[in-house]
Write an enzyme that holds these catalytic residues in place. Structure first.
Site, mmCIF file in Angstrom:
data_model
loop_
_atom_site.group_PDB
_atom_site.id
_atom_site.type_symbol
_atom_site.label_atom_id
_atom_site.label_comp_id
_atom_site.label_asym_id
_atom_site.label_seq_id
_atom_site.Cartn_x
_atom_site.Cartn_y
_atom_site.Cartn_z
ATOM 1 N N LYS A 49 5.116 -24.057 25.987
ATOM 2 C CA LYS A 49 4.544 -25.149 25.193
ATOM 3 C C LYS A 49 4.631 -26.472 25.946
ATOM 4 O O LYS A 49 5.392 -26.631 26.895
ATOM 5 C CB LYS A 49 5.282 -25.263 23.858
ATOM 6 C CG LYS A 49 4.963 -24.125 22.914
ATOM 7 C CD LYS A 49 4.606 -24.637 21.557
ATOM 8 C CE LYS A 49 4.108 -23.500 20.697
ATOM 9 N NZ LYS A 49 4.413 -23.679 19.320
ATOM 10 N N ARG A 83 9.183 -16.191 19.864
ATOM 11 C CA ARG A 83 7.779 -15.918 20.151
ATOM 12 C C ARG A 83 7.594 -16.211 21.629
ATOM 13 O O ARG A 83 7.838 -17.318 22.087
ATOM 14 C CB ARG A 83 6.849 -16.812 19.318
ATOM 15 C CG ARG A 83 5.392 -16.393 19.493
ATOM 16 C CD ARG A 83 4.392 -17.492 19.237
ATOM 17 N NE ARG A 83 4.655 -18.773 19.818
ATOM 18 C CZ ARG A 83 4.390 -19.120 21.088
ATOM 19 N NH1 ARG A 83 3.909 -18.248 21.941
ATOM 20 N NH2 ARG A 83 4.646 -20.331 21.514
#
Length: 104
Positions: A49, A83
């Protein structure tokens, strides 16, 4: 309240990256333990991210090392679910952490 209404499969996801600044993401991450008060499994989704690659001046494709660091810290802070994009590398983190815990 959700459990009281019969919902059993509740997972807490702080939503890293969604409408948050870099500082806000790291503040939430730093305080992950607070979310355990909700008594639900904690999911952490930080894989590649912007909170990783922007901080390090990289791209998502080159953010594996930073992602691995955050995965390790998340597990140490009690995350139940990660995740991930890089399954093999995450399995290695789990193997090392589990071995350390078994031999503590």
């Amino acid at each position: 309240q959700l459990h009281e209404r019969g919902l059993k499969d509740v997972i807490v996801d702080p939503g890293f990256g969604f409408g948050k600044t870099l500082c806000q993401n790291y503040t939430i991450f730093h305080q992950l333990e607070v979310l355990h008060a909700l008594e639900c499994p904690l999911l952490v989704g930080v894989s590649r991210k912007s909170m990783v690659y922007k901080l390090l001046g990289q791209t998502p494709e080159t953010a594996l090392n930073g992602t691995t660091v955050l995965h390790t810290l998340a597990l140490e802070k009690g995350a139940h679910i990660l995740r991930v994009h890089d399954v093999r590398e995450c399995k290695e983190v789990l193997k090392i952490l589990n071995t350390l815990r078994e031999n503590a």
